[in-house]
Enzyme design. Sequence first.
Site, short mmCIF file in Angstrom:
data_model
loop_
_atom_site.label_atom_id
_atom_site.label_comp_id
_atom_site.label_asym_id
_atom_site.label_seq_id
_atom_site.Cartn_x
_atom_site.Cartn_y
_atom_site.Cartn_z
N CYS A 67 17.15 -30.49 -15.99
CA CYS A 67 18.14 -29.76 -16.74
C CYS A 67 17.62 -28.31 -17.08
O CYS A 67 18.26 -27.98 -18.22
CB CYS A 67 18.63 -30.43 -17.75
SG CYS A 67 19.12 -32.20 -17.50
N LEU B 210 28.32 -38.11 -15.33
CA LEU B 210 27.12 -38.58 -16.08
C LEU B 210 26.08 -39.22 -15.05
O LEU B 210 26.96 -39.97 -13.96
CB LEU B 210 27.19 -38.85 -17.30
CG LEU B 210 27.84 -40.68 -17.17
CD1 LEU B 210 26.84 -41.57 -16.85
CD2 LEU B 210 28.35 -41.14 -18.59
N ALA B 211 25.08 -39.33 -15.28
CA ALA B 211 23.75 -39.92 -14.61
C ALA B 211 23.04 -40.69 -15.59
O ALA B 211 22.37 -40.10 -16.43
CB ALA B 211 23.16 -39.28 -13.72
N GLY C 221 25.46 -26.39 -15.96
CA GLY C 221 24.07 -26.94 -16.15
C GLY C 221 23.32 -26.53 -15.07
O GLY C 221 23.65 -25.74 -14.04
N HIS D 35 19.43 -37.18 -8.68
CA HIS D 35 19.84 -38.57 -8.18
C HIS D 35 19.15 -39.23 -7.36
O HIS D 35 18.56 -38.95 -6.39
CB HIS D 35 21.43 -38.32 -7.93
CG HIS D 35 22.17 -37.55 -8.75
ND1 HIS D 35 22.55 -37.77 -10.04
CD2 HIS D 35 22.93 -36.38 -8.69
CE1 HIS D 35 23.33 -36.77 -10.56
NE2 HIS D 35 23.61 -36.02 -9.72
N LEU E 284 24.41 -35.42 -17.87
CA LEU E 284 25.57 -34.92 -17.78
C LEU E 284 26.06 -33.60 -17.29
O LEU E 284 25.26 -32.55 -17.76
CB LEU E 284 26.88 -35.49 -18.78
CG LEU E 284 26.75 -34.62 -20.03
CD1 LEU E 284 28.25 -33.98 -19.76
CD2 LEU E 284 27.03 -35.31 -21.45
#
Length: 220
Positions: free
Chosen positions: A177, A160-161, A76, A81, A147
């Site tokens: 992303c 994942l987040a 990705g 975060h 993810l």
Amino acid sequence: MQQEDAPTLQVRHLGAVAYEPTFEQMKAYTNKRSADSADEIWLLEHPPVFTQGQAGKAEHLLMPGDIPVVQVDRGGQVTYHGPGQLVAYVLLDIRRLGLGVRDLVNHLEHSVVDVLAQYGVSAYPKSDAPGVYVETEQGEEAKIASLGLRIRRGFSYHGLALNVDMDLAPFQRINPCGYQGLAVTHLKSFTDAEISVESVGEAWLSSFTQRLGHGDIRHF
């Protein structure tokens, strides 16, 4: 369905931890583990950080400013975060579990869909853009969970987040992303219920482990 001979799963509740040491620990565990090693799930939050995946392009980092950027080995592009986001790292022996990579992605995405449904939120994955999406009151599609995975020697890490209750402004400093103009949201915008990263994490863990079929789950 859980099976009597299903492998042990160790769940580590790490709280708020810095990104880079945690990344190194994931790699170290994956490098040293064997066919007999327990699977692990790490539940945590990170201080503000942008992570750039293997396919990441610098053009998607618009204005990182004072937030550090870390190059990582997951799939990705770039994501963010920060506090108020549930991060779940899945360190699994996918061959032992009888899973392909697509199976694992499906379990991750649909376990998030399950949890959001518990809060009355309708969500869905997309085959062409991994993650979980919702529709806002304005009718706009927005991403609520991202993810990214790395598989090495049949072992997975990263994960994942899920955006629970967080400052979403840093997402405006990137093309999330790799998608220009992609809207990003969090669970707090869709519910008046009392929510926390811990409570949402427990709900997600229940759904995900049921899908995996682990029999013996131990918490640390």
